[in-house]
Enzyme design. Structure first.
Site, short mmCIF file in Angstrom:
data_model
loop_
_atom_site.label_atom_id
_atom_site.label_comp_id
_atom_site.label_asym_id
_atom_site.label_seq_id
_atom_site.Cartn_x
_atom_site.Cartn_y
_atom_site.Cartn_z
N ASP A 7 0.87 -1.17 0.00
CA ASP A 7 0.00 0.00 0.00
C ASP A 7 0.91 1.23 0.00
O ASP A 7 2.15 1.11 -0.13
CB ASP A 7 -0.99 -0.04 1.18
CG ASP A 7 -0.34 0.22 2.53
OD1 ASP A 7 0.90 0.34 2.60
OD2 ASP A 7 -1.08 0.29 3.54
N CYS A 63 3.36 -2.97 3.97
CA CYS A 63 2.51 -1.82 4.33
C CYS A 63 3.29 -1.02 5.37
O CYS A 63 4.51 -1.20 5.50
CB CYS A 63 1.13 -2.25 4.81
SG CYS A 63 1.07 -3.22 6.32
N THR A 65 3.28 -1.05 8.68
CA THR A 65 3.82 -1.90 9.76
C THR A 65 4.04 -3.35 9.34
O THR A 65 4.71 -4.10 10.06
CB THR A 65 2.82 -1.94 10.93
OG1 THR A 65 1.57 -2.45 10.42
CG2 THR A 65 2.61 -0.57 11.54
N HIS A 96 10.22 -23.68 10.00
CA HIS A 96 9.25 -24.35 10.86
C HIS A 96 7.80 -24.12 10.46
O HIS A 96 6.96 -24.99 10.69
CB HIS A 96 9.43 -23.88 12.32
CG HIS A 96 10.68 -24.42 12.96
ND1 HIS A 96 10.97 -24.24 14.29
CD2 HIS A 96 11.72 -25.12 12.44
CE1 HIS A 96 12.13 -24.82 14.57
NE2 HIS A 96 12.61 -25.34 13.46
N HIS A 131 7.62 -30.77 11.76
CA HIS A 131 6.85 -29.55 11.56
C HIS A 131 5.67 -29.74 10.61
O HIS A 131 4.73 -28.96 10.64
CB HIS A 131 7.76 -28.44 11.05
CG HIS A 131 8.91 -28.17 11.98
ND1 HIS A 131 8.74 -27.64 13.23
CD2 HIS A 131 10.23 -28.44 11.85
CE1 HIS A 131 9.90 -27.56 13.84
NE2 HIS A 131 10.83 -28.04 13.03
C1 RB5 Z 1 -1.58 3.09 6.10
O1 RB5 Z 1 -1.51 4.39 6.56
C2 RB5 Z 1 -1.25 2.11 7.22
O2 RB5 Z 1 -2.29 2.03 8.12
C3 RB5 Z 1 -0.93 0.75 6.64
O3 RB5 Z 1 0.12 0.88 5.76
C4 RB5 Z 1 -0.50 -0.35 7.58
O4 RB5 Z 1 0.50 0.07 8.45
C5 RB5 Z 1 -1.55 -1.11 8.24
O5 RB5 Z 1 -1.29 -2.12 8.91
#
Ligand code: RB5
Length: 144
Positions: A7, A63, A65, A96, A131
């Protein structure tokens, strides 16, 4: 063949990974986004479809995070997605867990570490053995 997608929060890192895949000679299909605002579940669905259909053996999702991508990807049957920010986890989720999707946080990781995680994820084979039965149990949870 590797599928890759992001994203807007993961765009810069995705582009760095793409350059790295080209340098390594790894074939990939880029499912976007191209820097515009995008909802991570839409991209996760598009990318994971490539894995589930067999067109791609593994995928990388980025993304902000890595968490939204991993939550979305793990809702899709046949997907075992792991969000990783350290080398040991990226290695052992292959050994695993037989993870087929690596999720990374573009706002969490520097490109140097992220590319190391990509390398170990792509280069490590599932260990199988004890596993395998555990993975079968994990996959059975999909039908609950
Ligand atoms: C987008 O702003 C952010 O929320 C997305 O990239 C991500 O971190 C969501 O988990």
């Amino acid at each position: 063949m590797i599928a890759i997608g992001c994203d807007h929060g993961g765009y810069e890192l995705k582009q760095a990974i793409i350059e790295h895949l080209k340098f390594r000679g790894v074939e990939f299909v880029d499912c976007g986004c191209n820097g515009e605002k995008a909802d991570y579940p839409d991209i996760a669905e598009k990318v994971c479809e490539k894995v589930v259909s067999g067109e791609c053996e593994k995928a990388i999702l980025v993304c902000g995070t890595g968490i939204g991508m991993s939550m979305s990807a793990n809702k899709i049957k046949g997907i075992r997605a792991a969000v990783c920010s350290d080398w040991y986890s990226a290695k052992y989720t292959r050994l695993h867990n037989d993870a087929n999707v690596l999720c990374l946080g573009g706002r969490v990781l520097g490109a140097g570490l992220a590319l190391e995680l990509v390398d170990v994820f792509l280069d490590t084979e599932f260990e199988g053995g004890r596993h395998s039965a555990r993975i079968e149990k994990v996959m059975k949870l999909e039908v609950k």
